[in-house]
Write a protein that holds these residues in place. Structure first.
Motif, mmCIF file in Angstrom:
data_model
loop_
_atom_site.group_PDB
_atom_site.id
_atom_site.type_symbol
_atom_site.label_atom_id
_atom_site.label_comp_id
_atom_site.label_asym_id
_atom_site.label_seq_id
_atom_site.Cartn_x
_atom_site.Cartn_y
_atom_site.Cartn_z
ATOM 1 N N MET A 189 0.847 -1.196 0.000
ATOM 2 C CA MET A 189 0.000 0.000 0.000
ATOM 3 C C MET A 189 0.874 1.235 0.000
ATOM 4 S SD MET A 189 -2.921 1.132 2.755
ATOM 5 C CE MET A 189 -1.735 1.527 4.028
ATOM 6 N N ALA A 190 0.659 2.128 -0.893
ATOM 7 C CA ALA A 190 1.457 3.346 -0.988
ATOM 8 C C ALA A 190 1.096 4.303 0.135
ATOM 9 C CB ALA A 190 1.237 4.014 -2.338
ATOM 10 N N THR A 191 2.077 5.067 0.552
ATOM 11 C CA THR A 191 1.823 6.059 1.593
ATOM 12 C C THR A 191 0.754 7.040 1.144
ATOM 13 O OG1 THR A 191 4.127 5.876 2.284
ATOM 14 C CG2 THR A 191 2.908 7.809 3.035
ATOM 15 N N GLY A 192 -0.203 7.324 2.026
ATOM 16 C CA GLY A 192 -1.269 8.251 1.691
ATOM 17 C C GLY A 192 -2.504 7.575 1.136
ATOM 18 N N GLN A 193 -2.371 6.321 0.741
ATOM 19 C CA GLN A 193 -3.534 5.605 0.232
ATOM 20 C C GLN A 193 -4.440 5.206 1.389
ATOM 21 O OE1 GLN A 193 -2.467 2.347 -2.266
ATOM 22 N NE2 GLN A 193 -4.483 1.418 -2.225
ATOM 23 N N ALA A 194 -5.732 5.269 1.171
ATOM 24 C CA ALA A 194 -6.672 4.945 2.239
ATOM 25 C C ALA A 194 -6.508 3.483 2.640
ATOM 26 C CB ALA A 194 -8.103 5.205 1.775
ATOM 27 N N PRO A 195 -6.406 3.201 3.952
ATOM 28 C CA PRO A 195 -6.250 1.826 4.402
ATOM 29 C C PRO A 195 -7.578 1.088 4.335
ATOM 30 C CG PRO A 195 -6.484 3.259 6.283
ATOM 31 C CD PRO A 195 -6.471 4.141 5.063
ATOM 32 N N ARG A 196 -7.476 -0.224 4.388
ATOM 33 C CA ARG A 196 -8.702 -1.000 4.535
ATOM 34 C C ARG A 196 -9.116 -0.922 5.993
ATOM 35 N NH1 ARG A 196 -8.545 -7.372 3.642
ATOM 36 N NH2 ARG A 196 -7.402 -7.168 5.602
ATOM 37 N N ILE A 227 -4.161 12.152 12.721
ATOM 38 C CA ILE A 227 -3.187 11.618 11.767
ATOM 39 C C ILE A 227 -3.715 11.687 10.335
ATOM 40 C CG2 ILE A 227 -1.932 9.536 11.052
ATOM 41 C CD1 ILE A 227 -1.668 8.858 14.012
ATOM 42 N N GLY A 228 -4.995 11.374 10.144
ATOM 43 C CA GLY A 228 -5.542 11.481 8.810
ATOM 44 C C GLY A 228 -6.969 10.975 8.729
ATOM 45 N N PRO A 229 -7.790 11.555 7.832
ATOM 46 C CA PRO A 229 -9.189 11.138 7.720
ATOM 47 C C PRO A 229 -9.356 9.714 7.218
ATOM 48 C CG PRO A 229 -8.605 12.640 5.943
ATOM 49 C CD PRO A 229 -7.448 12.639 6.896
ATOM 50 N N ASN A 239 4.723 1.376 6.245
ATOM 51 C CA ASN A 239 4.917 2.827 6.151
ATOM 52 C C ASN A 239 4.886 3.456 7.538
ATOM 53 O OD1 ASN A 239 4.782 2.876 3.191
ATOM 54 N ND2 ASN A 239 2.623 2.390 3.489
ATOM 55 N N THR A 240 5.832 4.336 7.837
ATOM 56 C CA THR A 240 5.859 5.020 9.128
ATOM 57 C C THR A 240 4.833 6.139 9.136
ATOM 58 O OG1 THR A 240 8.203 4.535 9.440
ATOM 59 C CG2 THR A 240 7.268 6.290 10.785
ATOM 60 N N LEU A 241 3.873 6.044 10.034
ATOM 61 C CA LEU A 241 2.831 7.061 10.168
ATOM 62 C C LEU A 241 3.240 8.133 11.163
ATOM 63 C CD1 LEU A 241 -0.292 4.723 10.373
ATOM 64 C CD2 LEU A 241 0.687 5.802 8.337
ATOM 65 N N PRO A 297 -17.046 5.519 16.854
ATOM 66 C CA PRO A 297 -17.129 5.894 15.435
ATOM 67 C C PRO A 297 -16.630 7.321 15.211
ATOM 68 C CG PRO A 297 -19.180 4.874 16.170
ATOM 69 C CD PRO A 297 -18.361 5.119 17.403
ATOM 70 N N ASN A 298 -16.104 7.568 14.021
ATOM 71 C CA ASN A 298 -15.633 8.900 13.610
ATOM 72 C C ASN A 298 -14.467 9.419 14.447
ATOM 73 O OD1 ASN A 298 -17.450 9.233 11.445
ATOM 74 N ND2 ASN A 298 -19.065 9.858 12.870
ATOM 75 N N VAL A 299 -13.670 8.500 14.983
ATOM 76 C CA VAL A 299 -12.465 8.861 15.737
ATOM 77 C C VAL A 299 -11.263 8.232 15.030
ATOM 78 C CG1 VAL A 299 -11.213 8.614 17.917
ATOM 79 C CG2 VAL A 299 -13.674 9.089 17.931
ATOM 80 N N ASP A 300 -10.249 9.036 14.796
ATOM 81 C CA ASP A 300 -9.011 8.619 14.138
ATOM 82 C C ASP A 300 -8.365 7.488 14.946
ATOM 83 O OD1 ASP A 300 -6.343 8.477 13.259
ATOM 84 O OD2 ASP A 300 -6.258 10.618 12.798
ATOM 85 N N TYR A 301 -8.526 6.250 14.479
ATOM 86 C CA TYR A 301 -8.039 5.129 15.279
ATOM 87 C C TYR A 301 -6.511 4.998 15.226
ATOM 88 C CZ TYR A 301 -8.576 2.608 10.767
ATOM 89 O OH TYR A 301 -8.525 2.212 9.458
ATOM 90 N N ALA A 302 -5.859 5.561 14.210
ATOM 91 C CA ALA A 302 -4.387 5.581 14.203
ATOM 92 C C ALA A 302 -3.871 6.485 15.326
ATOM 93 C CB ALA A 302 -3.872 6.054 12.847
ATOM 94 N N PHE A 303 -4.528 7.618 15.535
ATOM 95 C CA PHE A 303 -4.171 8.512 16.634
ATOM 96 C C PHE A 303 -4.330 7.814 17.975
ATOM 97 C CE2 PHE A 303 -6.324 11.548 19.672
ATOM 98 C CZ PHE A 303 -5.148 12.076 20.204
ATOM 99 N N ILE A 304 -5.416 7.077 18.152
ATOM 100 C CA ILE A 304 -5.647 6.390 19.420
ATOM 101 C C ILE A 304 -4.564 5.350 19.663
ATOM 102 C CG2 ILE A 304 -7.250 4.946 20.727
ATOM 103 C CD1 ILE A 304 -8.160 7.844 20.402
ATOM 104 N N VAL A 305 -4.146 4.642 18.611
ATOM 105 C CA VAL A 305 -3.078 3.646 18.774
ATOM 106 C C VAL A 305 -1.766 4.335 19.135
ATOM 107 C CG1 VAL A 305 -1.704 1.897 17.591
ATOM 108 C CG2 VAL A 305 -4.175 1.941 17.275
ATOM 109 N N ALA A 306 -1.457 5.466 18.491
ATOM 110 C CA ALA A 306 -0.245 6.212 18.842
ATOM 111 C C ALA A 306 -0.295 6.656 20.302
ATOM 112 C CB ALA A 306 -0.093 7.422 17.921
ATOM 113 N N LEU A 307 -1.462 7.085 20.746
ATOM 114 C CA LEU A 307 -1.615 7.502 22.135
ATOM 115 C C LEU A 307 -1.476 6.306 23.072
ATOM 116 C CD1 LEU A 307 -2.114 10.033 23.767
ATOM 117 C CD2 LEU A 307 -4.570 9.689 23.487
ATOM 118 N N LEU A 308 -1.938 5.145 22.632
ATOM 119 C CA LEU A 308 -1.806 3.937 23.445
ATOM 120 C C LEU A 308 -0.339 3.610 23.715
ATOM 121 C CD1 LEU A 308 -3.082 1.386 24.755
ATOM 122 C CD2 LEU A 308 -2.784 0.266 22.544
#
Length: 201
Positions: free
Chosen positions: A1-8, A27-29, A75-77, A164-175
């Motif tokens: 997956m290329a950087t910036g591409q929407a994840p599954r 981190i990103g929408p 990819n490093t987020l 819902p509607n919460v950036d789950y990558a941000f939550i993992v980084a905070l974890l």
């Protein structure tokens, strides 16, 4: 997956949680889901409820006191850096592998039993998010500002429940910061890696 591409997006959680009033994006929408998400942490590999890898945490021997949150493709987020010699245990999170001020996503610092989280553009004293201990020390709630609006819960050291509607990558980084246990009394070099069972890059 290329950087910036929407994840599954991860598989929806079995339980339901109320959505937040406005989307929380750090981190990103592309890391917003319209449904609740539950993630499991195992040896700092983060998977959805079907066991599909979503994120992983790495550290590099050449980068003391820094941790890296990668997506499933490697990819490093975000890179998280523990600041030493401060009055409060403090972490800074930067986009990708940058250390530049304009790529600062958030800072986090411990205040008694809470963690105050400030977005990169917040230069004030009121945090954007708070992490508070729950009924037991093994559970925590992540709240919007000083409100009771919960955006995620941490259960023990291995389960995340995200609204819902919460950036789950941000939550993992905070974890990563939460599990590392921001310790204002521990300034030893390399202390940020203590207890982290991550993947060495």
């Amino acid at each position: 997956m290329a950087t910036g591409q929407a994840p599954r997006n991860p598989i929806p959680a079995m339980r339901t949680y109320p959505p937040v009033e406005h989307p929380v994006v750090v981190i990103g929408p592309q890391y917003l889901a319209q449904y609740p998400v539950e993630l499991a942490v195992n040896d700092f590999k983060v998977s959805d409820i079907n066991g599909t890898l979503v994120f992983k945490v790495k550290f590099k021997l050449s980068s003391i006191n820094r941790l890296f949150l990668n997506d499933a493709a490697g990819n490093t987020l975000v890179n998280l850096r523990k600041k030493t010699m401060t009055m409060h245990g403090r972490w800074e999170a930067f986009r990708g592998e940058s250390k530049e001020e304009n790529d600062l996503l958030f800072t986090a610092k411990k205040s008694k039993t809470e963690v105050d989280v400030f977005l990169g553009n917040n230069k004030g004293e009121v945090p954007d998010f708070k992490v508070k201990e729950g009924y037991s020390k093994s559970s925590r709630s992540i709240l919007l500002r000083d409100s009771n609006t919960m955006i995620a819960q941490v259960h023990g050291r291995d389960t995340l429940a995200i609204m819902p509607n919460v950036d789950y990558a941000f939550i993992v980084a905070l974890l990563v910061v939460i599990l590392e246990g921001i310790n204002p009394d521990d300034h030893r070099e390399g202390a940020a890696l203590k207890g982290i069972n991550g993947v060495i890059a």
